[in-house]
Design a protein around this motif. Structure first.
Motif, PDB file in Angstrom:
ATOM      1  N   LYS A 142      13.094 -31.463   9.185  1.00  0.00           N
ATOM      2  CA  LYS A 142      13.391 -30.034   9.156  1.00  0.00           C
ATOM      3  C   LYS A 142      13.175 -29.410  10.526  1.00  0.00           C
ATOM      4  O   LYS A 142      12.147 -29.618  11.162  1.00  0.00           O
ATOM      5  CB  LYS A 142      12.493 -29.349   8.124  1.00  0.00           C
ATOM      6  N   HIS A 151      13.059 -25.714  12.072  1.00  0.00           N
ATOM      7  CA  HIS A 151      13.037 -24.269  11.843  1.00  0.00           C
ATOM      8  C   HIS A 151      13.154 -23.577  13.199  1.00  0.00           C
ATOM      9  O   HIS A 151      12.309 -23.760  14.075  1.00  0.00           O
ATOM     10  CB  HIS A 151      11.744 -23.842  11.153  1.00  0.00           C
ATOM     11  N   ASN A 169      17.051 -22.594   9.232  1.00  0.00           N
ATOM     12  CA  ASN A 169      16.572 -23.970   9.136  1.00  0.00           C
ATOM     13  C   ASN A 169      17.739 -24.937   9.244  1.00  0.00           C
ATOM     14  O   ASN A 169      18.822 -24.681   8.704  1.00  0.00           O
ATOM     15  CB  ASN A 169      15.847 -24.207   7.805  1.00  0.00           C
ATOM     16  N   THR A 195       7.344 -35.220   5.179  1.00  0.00           N
ATOM     17  CA  THR A 195       8.396 -34.454   5.835  1.00  0.00           C
ATOM     18  C   THR A 195       7.966 -34.131   7.266  1.00  0.00           C
ATOM     19  O   THR A 195       6.826 -33.720   7.497  1.00  0.00           O
ATOM     20  CB  THR A 195       8.671 -33.143   5.073  1.00  0.00           C
ATOM     21  N   GLU A 253       8.402 -31.676  10.320  1.00  0.00           N
ATOM     22  CA  GLU A 253       8.862 -30.309  10.562  1.00  0.00           C
ATOM     23  C   GLU A 253       8.729 -29.965  12.041  1.00  0.00           C
ATOM     24  O   GLU A 253       7.717 -30.280  12.669  1.00  0.00           O
ATOM     25  CB  GLU A 253       8.068 -29.315   9.715  1.00  0.00           C
ATOM     26  N   TYR A 289       9.106 -26.613  14.653  1.00  0.00           N
ATOM     27  CA  TYR A 289       9.214 -25.166  14.755  1.00  0.00           C
ATOM     28  C   TYR A 289       9.634 -24.816  16.186  1.00  0.00           C
ATOM     29  O   TYR A 289       8.910 -25.106  17.141  1.00  0.00           O
ATOM     30  CB  TYR A 289       7.885 -24.501  14.404  1.00  0.00           C
TER      31      TYR A 289
END
Length: 228
Positions: A168, A170, A53, A123, A125, A127
């Protein structure tokens, strides 16, 4: 808009800063101050080839933050993995494989803006599924690695954060690898293909001739009134 949070920085300034030189020694121009709250982050991160991450968050031992007032909206100017590929090398590779590089920097120029219409403490995120791609030309002692790049697919979502919201990323490197090779054909292979094409043409011509001949023969029998 999010773009107005940080005043634009000329690309020429970045180049001179990396080289440790200045276009004019008497020029003491500094980076322009942000118009409002926000920051610009740029650089490189060395990571291992395992899932991980990359998190951007506000942290300070001497300050406290009101999570409900934090907005993690961001604009991604450039995000890629692996060694930076020069435009010339990428252009040469695309002559062989036109679709190459379409996912090398998929998130470039994308904006992820939270207009507070959803909720506070949000948040963002991302991926990322990364796949290594290699292009190899020639064979044997003449084998040459033309390009090595990492392409990725991206899926983004919003999540309610219990603590301070973050941005974030990932990332996960796929165990599969795409290997594109260039294999030259010998002259004998070319001759074999030509013979196969000629043989196929003669075979089809023979079948059509047989069908046409039998059709004409049957029509003549019908005209003569013979029973067949």
């Amino acid at each position: 808009m999010m773009e107005s949070l940080v005043a634009p920085i000329p690309m020429e300034y970045n180049r001179l800063a990396l080289e440790g030189t200045h276009e004019n020694s008497t020029d003491n121009a500094k980076r322009p101050a942000p118009l409002t709250g926000g920051c610009r982050i740029e650089g490189y991160v060395r990571v291992k080839k395992v899932p991980g991450n990359l998190i951007f968050a506000a942290r300070s031992g001497a300050h406290s933050f009101d999570a409900s007032q934090m907005n993690m909206s961001h604009v991604i100017s450039h995000l890629s993995f692996g060694i930076k590929i020069s435009p010339k090398k990428m252009s040469d590779a695309k002559r062989l494989i036109p679709y190459l590089g379409r996912s090398h920097d998929r998130l470039n120029g994308r904006s992820f803006i939270n207009h507070r219409a959803i909720d506070a403490n949000v948040t963002v995120e991302h991926y990322l599924q990364i796949v290594k791609t290699e292009v190899v030309t020639g064979s044997g002692s003449r084998e040459h690695k033309l390009i090595e790049e990492y392409e990725y697919t991206a899926h983004s979502s919003l999540a309610k954060s219990v603590y301070i919201p973050v941005a974030k990323f990932h990332f996960e490197l796929s165990p599969m690898q795409v290997l594109i090779t260039e294999n030259s054909k010998s002259f004998s292979h070319f001759i074999t293909n030509i013979c196969a094409i000629i043989g196929g043409v003669f075979t089809v011509a023979g079948i059509l001739d047989s069908i046409l001949h039998n059709t004409i023969r049957i029509m003549k029998k019908v005209e003569l009134g013979k029973n067949f």
